[in-house]
Design an enzyme around this catalytic site. Structure first.
Site, short mmCIF file in Angstrom:
data_model
loop_
_atom_site.label_atom_id
_atom_site.label_comp_id
_atom_site.label_asym_id
_atom_site.label_seq_id
_atom_site.Cartn_x
_atom_site.Cartn_y
_atom_site.Cartn_z
N ASP A 144 -11.67 11.95 -18.48
CA ASP A 144 -13.12 11.38 -18.95
C ASP A 144 -12.93 11.65 -20.40
O ASP A 144 -12.41 12.27 -21.14
CB ASP A 144 -14.19 12.17 -18.22
N ASP A 152 -9.51 8.24 -23.30
CA ASP A 152 -10.15 6.98 -23.46
C ASP A 152 -9.59 6.04 -23.18
O ASP A 152 -8.54 5.62 -23.45
CB ASP A 152 -10.66 6.90 -25.02
N VAL A 153 -10.10 5.53 -21.88
CA VAL A 153 -9.20 4.41 -21.04
C VAL A 153 -8.92 3.19 -21.83
O VAL A 153 -8.01 2.27 -21.72
CB VAL A 153 -10.08 4.00 -19.72
N ASN A 206 -11.97 4.35 -12.31
CA ASN A 206 -13.43 4.54 -12.02
C ASN A 206 -14.52 4.37 -13.49
O ASN A 206 -15.49 3.90 -13.48
CB ASN A 206 -14.00 5.74 -11.36
N TYR A 217 -21.98 -7.03 -17.30
CA TYR A 217 -21.27 -6.20 -16.29
C TYR A 217 -20.71 -6.99 -14.80
O TYR A 217 -19.47 -6.81 -14.67
CB TYR A 217 -22.60 -5.22 -15.75
N LYS A 246 -16.85 -6.77 -13.69
CA LYS A 246 -16.40 -6.33 -12.31
C LYS A 246 -15.97 -7.41 -11.68
O LYS A 246 -14.79 -7.19 -10.63
CB LYS A 246 -17.75 -5.93 -11.83
N VAL A 268 -26.71 2.76 -6.63
CA VAL A 268 -26.93 4.22 -6.23
C VAL A 268 -27.93 4.81 -6.78
O VAL A 268 -28.71 4.58 -7.85
CB VAL A 268 -25.64 5.17 -6.98
N1 LIG Z 1 -23.84 3.66 -10.04
C1 LIG Z 1 -23.92 2.83 -9.47
O1 LIG Z 1 -25.10 2.43 -8.91
C2 LIG Z 1 -22.77 1.77 -9.24
C3 LIG Z 1 -22.88 0.88 -8.40
C4 LIG Z 1 -21.59 0.22 -8.29
C5 LIG Z 1 -20.42 0.38 -9.02
N2 LIG Z 1 -20.65 1.40 -9.67
C6 LIG Z 1 -19.37 1.56 -10.69
O2 LIG Z 1 -18.60 3.08 -10.26
C7 LIG Z 1 -18.13 3.52 -11.49
C8 LIG Z 1 -18.96 4.93 -11.81
O3 LIG Z 1 -20.04 4.68 -12.12
P1 LIG Z 1 -21.07 5.85 -12.44
O4 LIG Z 1 -22.42 5.42 -11.92
O5 LIG Z 1 -20.54 7.25 -11.94
O6 LIG Z 1 -21.09 5.52 -14.04
P2 LIG Z 1 -21.39 6.94 -15.03
O7 LIG Z 1 -22.15 6.25 -16.29
O8 LIG Z 1 -22.47 8.02 -14.55
O9 LIG Z 1 -20.21 7.86 -15.66
C9 LIG Z 1 -19.19 6.79 -16.06
C10 LIG Z 1 -18.32 7.97 -16.80
O10 LIG Z 1 -17.15 7.31 -17.48
C11 LIG Z 1 -16.86 7.78 -18.66
N3 LIG Z 1 -16.52 7.06 -19.64
C12 LIG Z 1 -17.29 6.10 -20.43
N4 LIG Z 1 -16.52 5.21 -21.17
C13 LIG Z 1 -15.23 5.86 -20.82
C14 LIG Z 1 -13.84 5.82 -21.46
N5 LIG Z 1 -13.55 4.72 -22.60
N6 LIG Z 1 -12.69 6.51 -21.24
C15 LIG Z 1 -12.84 7.24 -20.23
N7 LIG Z 1 -14.16 7.44 -19.63
C16 LIG Z 1 -15.05 6.93 -19.93
C17 LIG Z 1 -18.22 8.54 -19.21
O11 LIG Z 1 -18.09 9.79 -20.00
C18 LIG Z 1 -18.79 8.84 -17.63
O12 LIG Z 1 -18.46 10.18 -17.33
C19 LIG Z 1 -18.12 2.58 -12.30
O13 LIG Z 1 -17.00 1.66 -12.58
C20 LIG Z 1 -19.40 1.75 -12.19
O14 LIG Z 1 -19.24 0.38 -12.60
C21 LIG Z 1 -21.51 2.34 -10.03
#
Ligand SMILES: NC(=O)c1ccc[n+]([C@@H]2O[C@H](COP(=O)([O-])OP(=O)(O)OC[C@H]3O[C@@H](n4cnc5c(N)ncnc54)[C@H](O)[C@@H]3O)[C@@H](O)[C@H]2O)c1
Length: 268
Positions: free
Chosen positions: A40, A63-64, A90, A179, A183, A212
């Site tokens: 992360d 950092d991805v 993710n 977004y 995706k 979620v």
């Molecule tokens: N939460 C939802 O409702 C939901 C629904 C559909 C899809 N998703 C997808 O699931 C995945 C996780 O979502 P989430 O809700 O846990 O998100 P979140 O925002 O809670 O967590 C994202 C994480 O990514 C990290 N991050 C951000 N930029 C980064 C970078 N450049 N390099 C490395 N890490 C980085 C952040 O520090 C954080 O820990 C995402 O791809 C999101 O699009 C989420």
């Protein structure tokens, strides 16, 4: 039968490991027997996630969107484990406005800031590309591996802007173009890479979660539940089975797919 789902002896990287869902992906993979690398941009938080997992796992700052950062992480992962079996792409960013009072105006397509659009493409698309290229190359050379790209229902269908209308019918926010665009790109990239690396034994699939529950306003939760055949938002634990399925031999003949786990959201 249950052996098919075992990840014993495997190493699994999860990017964005410290977020709402990333943590549960880590728990799921560790529970199935994998050594998990929680990666992360927040390095301190990644170490905390690893402490919760127990012995043998690893936290890395990454950092991805930076090739140098991903290369450095790859070196330290290979130094410790010597191989990579599973990659969960993710990490992503969702629309965030520093000033919530400005969110309604700024989230309109007509006003949406180019800086946010570019940032989303950088993390959500280029990040998936870079991690797949740098970590996936190790898998392709070993002629095995599973890459799971986390997409979204919004990569499949357009956002329903009515979700963001409160009890009085007032629009509180608009889901932006960035977004769903990113995706959709993730799902398309998944197909590209699955076809490209099929002969290298690297399987590449997308997982599209639905929304979620995470402290949203009541009107939003109620709108969301009302439009979902299963009548509720997801819990963060609802994707654990799908992650282990895609990571493990249980999905051995699946590549290029998009596993939609959304309570039925996308069928209507
Ligand atoms: N939460 C939802 O409702 C939901 C629904 C559909 C899809 N998703 C997808 O699931 C995945 C996780 O979502 P989430 O809700 O846990 O998100 P979140 O925002 O809670 O967590 C994202 C994480 O990514 C990290 N991050 C951000 N930029 C980064 C970078 N450049 N390099 C490395 N890490 C980085 C952040 O520090 C954080 O820990 C995402 O791809 C999101 O699009 C989420």
């Amino acid at each position: 039968m249950m052996e098919l789902f075992s990840l014993k002896g495997k190493t699994a990287i999860v990017t964005g490991a410290c977020g709402l869902l990333g943590k549960h992906h880590c728990y799921a993979l560790a529970e199935a027997g994998a050594k998990v690398i929680a990666a992360d941009v927040d390095e301190v938080a990644s170490k905390k996630v690893v402490q919760e997992l127990g012995e043998g796992h690893m936290g890395v700052g990454l950092d991805v969107s930076s090739d140098l950062s991903v290369m450095e992480a790859k070196e330290s992962i290979l130094e410790r484990y010597g191989k990579i079996d599973v990659l969960v792409n993710n990490a992503a960013i969702n629309d965030m406005f520093e000033n919530p009072n400005a969110a309604l105006e700024l989230s309109k397509f007509e006003n949406y800031p180019i800086s946010l659009w570019k940032k989303s493409l950088d993390v959500n698309v280029t990040g998936v590309f870079l991690c797949s290229q740098i970590f996936g190359k190790v898998m392709a050379e070993a002629k095995q591996g599973s890459i799971i790209n986390i997409a979204s229902t919004y990569g499949v269908t357009a956002p329903d802007q009515k979700l963001y209308q409160n009890e009085k019918g007032e629009q509180t926010f608009y889901k932006s173009a960035s977004y769903p665009t990113t995706k959709g790109a993730v799902i398309s990239f998944t197909r590209f890479l699955a076809a490209y690396w099929g002969d290298k034994g690297v399987r590449v699939n997308a997982l599209s979660p639905g929304g979620v529950e995470n402290g949203q306003q009541e009107f939003f939760k109620s709108n969301y539940a009302g439009r979902t055949p299963l009548g509720r938002m997801a819990q963060p634990t609802d994707y654990k089975g799908a992650i282990v399925f895609l990571a493990s031999d249980a999905s051995n003949y699946m590549t290029g797919g998009n596993l939609v786990v959304d309570g039925g959201w996308t069928i209507i």
